[in-house]
Design a protein around this motif. Structure first.
Motif, PDB file in Angstrom:
ATOM      1  N   LYS A 290     -60.243  72.920 -19.110  1.00 33.87           N
ATOM      2  CA  LYS A 290     -59.331  71.774 -19.288  1.00 33.87           C
ATOM      3  C   LYS A 290     -58.429  71.934 -20.508  1.00 33.87           C
ATOM      4  O   LYS A 290     -57.384  71.310 -20.597  1.00 33.87           O
ATOM      5  CB  LYS A 290     -60.143  70.481 -19.456  1.00 33.87           C
ATOM      6  CG  LYS A 290     -60.513  69.802 -18.153  1.00 33.87           C
ATOM      7  CD  LYS A 290     -61.164  68.459 -18.452  1.00 33.87           C
ATOM      8  CE  LYS A 290     -61.649  67.797 -17.169  1.00 33.87           C
ATOM      9  NZ  LYS A 290     -62.630  66.728 -17.465  1.00 33.87           N
ATOM     10  N   LEU A 291     -58.891  72.727 -21.471  1.00 35.02           N
ATOM     11  CA  LEU A 291     -58.139  72.869 -22.730  1.00 35.02           C
ATOM     12  C   LEU A 291     -57.223  74.098 -22.758  1.00 35.02           C
ATOM     13  O   LEU A 291     -56.501  74.312 -23.729  1.00 35.02           O
ATOM     14  CB  LEU A 291     -59.123  72.947 -23.907  1.00 35.02           C
ATOM     15  CG  LEU A 291     -59.905  71.665 -24.226  1.00 35.02           C
ATOM     16  CD1 LEU A 291     -61.042  71.955 -25.203  1.00 35.02           C
ATOM     17  CD2 LEU A 291     -58.986  70.593 -24.811  1.00 35.02           C
ATOM     18  N   HIS A 292     -57.253  74.914 -21.695  1.00 36.95           N
ATOM     19  CA  HIS A 292     -56.454  76.149 -21.684  1.00 36.95           C
ATOM     20  C   HIS A 292     -54.992  75.896 -22.083  1.00 36.95           C
ATOM     21  O   HIS A 292     -54.369  74.929 -21.633  1.00 36.95           O
ATOM     22  CB  HIS A 292     -56.497  76.815 -20.298  1.00 36.95           C
ATOM     23  CG  HIS A 292     -57.754  77.604 -20.067  1.00 36.95           C
ATOM     24  ND1 HIS A 292     -57.970  78.383 -18.952  1.00 36.95           N
ATOM     25  CD2 HIS A 292     -58.878  77.745 -20.819  1.00 36.95           C
ATOM     26  CE1 HIS A 292     -59.165  78.960 -19.023  1.00 36.95           C
ATOM     27  NE2 HIS A 292     -59.739  78.574 -20.144  1.00 36.95           N
ATOM     28  N   ASN A 293     -54.471  76.773 -22.927  1.00 38.12           N
ATOM     29  CA  ASN A 293     -53.046  76.736 -23.351  1.00 38.12           C
ATOM     30  C   ASN A 293     -52.604  75.412 -23.962  1.00 38.12           C
ATOM     31  O   ASN A 293     -51.460  75.007 -23.774  1.00 38.12           O
ATOM     32  CB  ASN A 293     -52.122  77.056 -22.161  1.00 38.12           C
ATOM     33  CG  ASN A 293     -52.370  78.447 -21.617  1.00 38.12           C
ATOM     34  OD1 ASN A 293     -52.362  79.408 -22.379  1.00 38.12           O
ATOM     35  ND2 ASN A 293     -52.625  78.551 -20.331  1.00 38.12           N
ATOM     36  N   SER A 294     -53.506  74.729 -24.667  1.00 41.44           N
ATOM     37  CA  SER A 294     -53.128  73.384 -25.135  1.00 41.44           C
ATOM     38  C   SER A 294     -53.158  73.216 -26.655  1.00 41.44           C
ATOM     39  O   SER A 294     -52.665  72.225 -27.172  1.00 41.44           O
ATOM     40  CB  SER A 294     -54.068  72.341 -24.522  1.00 41.44           C
ATOM     41  OG  SER A 294     -55.349  72.444 -25.125  1.00 41.44           O
ATOM     42  N   ILE A 335     -67.359  84.765 -26.285  1.00 42.64           N
ATOM     43  CA  ILE A 335     -66.726  83.581 -26.883  1.00 42.64           C
ATOM     44  C   ILE A 335     -65.253  83.861 -27.199  1.00 42.64           C
ATOM     45  O   ILE A 335     -64.378  83.046 -26.917  1.00 42.64           O
ATOM     46  CB  ILE A 335     -67.517  83.151 -28.152  1.00 42.64           C
ATOM     47  CG1 ILE A 335     -68.785  82.396 -27.739  1.00 42.64           C
ATOM     48  CG2 ILE A 335     -66.668  82.287 -29.081  1.00 42.64           C
ATOM     49  CD1 ILE A 335     -69.677  81.995 -28.907  1.00 42.64           C
ATOM     50  N   LEU A 336     -64.984  85.022 -27.766  1.00 40.64           N
ATOM     51  CA  LEU A 336     -63.588  85.392 -28.067  1.00 40.64           C
ATOM     52  C   LEU A 336     -62.751  85.403 -26.789  1.00 40.64           C
ATOM     53  O   LEU A 336     -61.645  84.854 -26.748  1.00 40.64           O
ATOM     54  CB  LEU A 336     -63.544  86.772 -28.729  1.00 40.64           C
ATOM     55  CG  LEU A 336     -63.447  86.796 -30.247  1.00 40.64           C
ATOM     56  CD1 LEU A 336     -63.726  88.188 -30.775  1.00 40.64           C
ATOM     57  CD2 LEU A 336     -62.075  86.324 -30.728  1.00 40.64           C
ATOM     58  N   ASP A 337     -63.292  86.024 -25.735  1.00 39.53           N
ATOM     59  CA  ASP A 337     -62.548  86.105 -24.463  1.00 39.53           C
ATOM     60  C   ASP A 337     -62.279  84.720 -23.876  1.00 39.53           C
ATOM     61  O   ASP A 337     -61.175  84.452 -23.398  1.00 39.53           O
ATOM     62  CB  ASP A 337     -63.336  86.942 -23.443  1.00 39.53           C
ATOM     63  CG  ASP A 337     -63.343  88.428 -23.803  1.00 39.53           C
ATOM     64  OD1 ASP A 337     -62.597  88.813 -24.722  1.00 39.53           O
ATOM     65  OD2 ASP A 337     -64.093  89.195 -23.165  1.00 39.53           O
ATOM     66  N   GLN A 338     -63.300  83.861 -23.909  1.00 41.64           N
ATOM     67  CA  GLN A 338     -63.169  82.551 -23.252  1.00 41.64           C
ATOM     68  C   GLN A 338     -62.378  81.546 -24.088  1.00 41.64           C
ATOM     69  O   GLN A 338     -61.467  80.890 -23.604  1.00 41.64           O
ATOM     70  CB  GLN A 338     -64.563  81.965 -22.942  1.00 41.64           C
ATOM     71  CG  GLN A 338     -65.369  82.771 -21.919  1.00 41.64           C
ATOM     72  CD  GLN A 338     -64.558  83.119 -20.677  1.00 41.64           C
ATOM     73  OE1 GLN A 338     -63.903  82.256 -20.085  1.00 41.64           O
ATOM     74  NE2 GLN A 338     -64.569  84.383 -20.301  1.00 41.64           N
ATOM     75  N   TYR A 339     -62.748  81.428 -25.367  1.00 38.38           N
ATOM     76  CA  TYR A 339     -62.182  80.351 -26.184  1.00 38.38           C
ATOM     77  C   TYR A 339     -60.746  80.645 -26.638  1.00 38.38           C
ATOM     78  O   TYR A 339     -60.002  79.744 -26.968  1.00 38.38           O
ATOM     79  CB  TYR A 339     -63.074  80.061 -27.395  1.00 38.38           C
ATOM     80  CG  TYR A 339     -64.455  79.522 -27.042  1.00 38.38           C
ATOM     81  CD1 TYR A 339     -64.838  79.307 -25.719  1.00 38.38           C
ATOM     82  CD2 TYR A 339     -65.392  79.230 -28.036  1.00 38.38           C
ATOM     83  CE1 TYR A 339     -66.102  78.823 -25.400  1.00 38.38           C
ATOM     84  CE2 TYR A 339     -66.659  78.739 -27.730  1.00 38.38           C
ATOM     85  CZ  TYR A 339     -67.010  78.546 -26.408  1.00 38.38           C
ATOM     86  OH  TYR A 339     -68.251  78.057 -26.098  1.00 38.38           O
ATOM     87  N   SER A 340     -60.371  81.953 -26.635  1.00 33.34           N
ATOM     88  CA  SER A 340     -58.989  82.289 -27.034  1.00 33.34           C
ATOM     89  C   SER A 340     -57.984  81.722 -26.025  1.00 33.34           C
ATOM     90  O   SER A 340     -56.809  81.528 -26.355  1.00 33.34           O
ATOM     91  CB  SER A 340     -58.834  83.799 -27.141  1.00 33.34           C
ATOM     92  OG  SER A 340     -59.194  84.412 -25.910  1.00 33.34           O
ATOM     93  N   LYS A 341     -58.456  81.428 -24.812  1.00 34.75           N
ATOM     94  CA  LYS A 341     -57.558  80.887 -23.771  1.00 34.75           C
ATOM     95  C   LYS A 341     -57.106  79.465 -24.079  1.00 34.75           C
ATOM     96  O   LYS A 341     -56.184  78.947 -23.463  1.00 34.75           O
ATOM     97  CB  LYS A 341     -58.257  80.927 -22.399  1.00 34.75           C
ATOM     98  CG  LYS A 341     -58.509  82.345 -21.908  1.00 34.75           C
ATOM     99  CD  LYS A 341     -59.328  82.372 -20.628  1.00 34.75           C
ATOM    100  CE  LYS A 341     -59.625  83.817 -20.207  1.00 34.75           C
ATOM    101  NZ  LYS A 341     -60.663  83.881 -19.183  1.00 34.75           N
TER     102      LYS A 341
END
Length: 403
Positions: A290-294, A335-341
């Motif tokens: 839900k938070l991607h690119n925000s 975590i880096l891969d997922q949360y960086s989105k």
């Protein structure tokens, strides 16, 4: 110094829980100190400091006392006798510590002090890993520094106070502090004290936070009005610092997989007067999607080995296992891969750990930048903080920008 039987026995009980039942030192000590209401501040500090000391030097003392894990009560008294002898404390004639061979203890201490794994009291595997990652010279200095008692540092909550004003308020409560010039909100206590009892703490004027940890929020370069996501917020030390730097303007979304930590964050935010913080528990992958690119800014204060904070958590030396470190590195990469989105184009992200191992730090960032998930990112700058150079916690932080 005269040893009081009930304080020594309380220390032995605490050590038994920490060493033999695998309980966390801070929790055990907290509980032990509530045992007798008649104990004064000096009594309580004897129990806390002695327990931590013996935990910190467990391997060295056990080697001198010729005892092994798990420790019987009799052997815990032998560890205590080693501790007292090395501090020049006269031992009373109690049956638990009679016939302590003080000269032999001092002789063995001198001999073992020439071997780093005994001198710094660490497991073999940790010593080998430290040398492999940091090199002989740096590791020798770093593990030595991490065996020093950590100073008590507080961070002024600029939503409610300024540093000079806070210094005066604390002085009125008999707590003397000094300003740390390279850390804009930090004060260091000149003597250890229970600051949580002060009116200044209850009023939300400060938080206890190590000086190195206080650099992370500044590194993220936030501004009032931004949308910031703190992805591994825990109980919110850095979240609250970000709220203060943003002057309560904009929005901070504090995420964590542990709901109980976020509850604690809410309590702390209320006391600190931080109104721009919203907590969300990561109970499904949807929370992140839900938070991607925000977000304008993302903080990843990643779970790690915690090797940079051994001075405040000495029992971690005995709880850590090599398997845990390999596992946590995989978690850091995920975590880096997922949360960086979560970051929007042009936004900035900080990856931080309280570890001193390059494999958890620079190497994680380098590997991320080579992967598909990191192809739109570039490293702006990073900072390695060694305890041996600053006297504060070991830390790492990298500032990345999304193109």
């Amino acid at each position: 110094m005269r040893l009081h039987r009930n304080l020594v026995f309380a220390t032995i009980d605490a050590l038994s829980e920490i060493f033999n039942e695998g309980k966390y030192a801070d929790k055990v000590i907290q509980k032990t100190l509530k045992r007798d209401k008649r104990w004064g501040a000096r009594d309580r500090s004897f129990i806390a400091e002695t327990t931590y000391d013996i935990v910190r030097w467990k391997r060295l003392y056990a080697e001198i006392a010729e005892v092994k894990d798990p420790f019987s009560r009799e052997n815990l008294f032998r560890l205590f006798a080693v501790w007292a002898t090395l501090r020049g404390i006269d031992l009373p004639d109690w049956k638990q510590i009679e016939d302590t061979p003080t000269r032999r203890i001092k002789g063995k201490f001198d001999a073992l002090s020439k071997i780093r794994k005994y001198k710094e009291s660490i497991p073999d595997w940790l010593d080998e890993m430290g040398v492999k990652e940091l090199g002989e010279e740096t590791w020798t200095k770093e593990i030595h520094a991490l065996n020093n008692l950590a100073p008590v540092i507080i961070r002024t909550n600029t939503l409610k106070a300024n540093r000079e004003n806070l210094q005066e308020i604390l002085a009125e409560e008999d707590i003397q502090t000094r300003v740390l010039k390279d850390y804009p909100e930090a004060l260091e206590l000149e003597e250890r004290a229970n600051v949580f009892r002060t009116k200044a703490f209850k009023d939300g004027n400060f938080e206890v936070q190590d000086a190195s940890s206080q650099l992370v929020a500044h590194f993220l370069n936030v501004e009032p009005g931004m949308r910031v996501v703190d992805t591994c917020a825990g109980a919110g030390g850095k979240t609250l610092h970000l709220a203060a730097l943003m002057e309560n303007k904009g929005q901070i979304i504090a995420l964590d997989i542990f709901g109980n930590k976020l509850k604690e964050l809410k309590r702390r935010a209320k006391r600190a007067g931080a109104h721009n913080v919203e907590t969300r528990e990561i109970d499904t992958t949807k929370v992140i999607k839900k938070l991607h690119n925000s977000a304008d800014r993302v903080l990843i204060d990643a779970p790690c080995s915690g090797l940079g904070v051994l001075s405040r958590n000495p029992d971690a030396k005995w709880k850590l296992q090599p398997e845990f470190i390999s596992k946590i590195k995989n978690t850091q990469a995920e975590i880096l891969d997922q949360y960086s989105k979560i970051l929007k184009p042009g936004g900035k992200m900080v990856y931080a750990t309280c570890s001193v191992l390059p494999s958890e730090n620079q190497q994680q960032v380098e590997n991320f930048l080579k992967r598909e998930e990191g192809k739109d990112f570039e490293l702006v700058k990073d900072q390695k903080i060694l305890s041996s150079e600053t006297g504060y916690d070991g830390f790492y932080m990298a500032l990345l920008q999304k193109k």
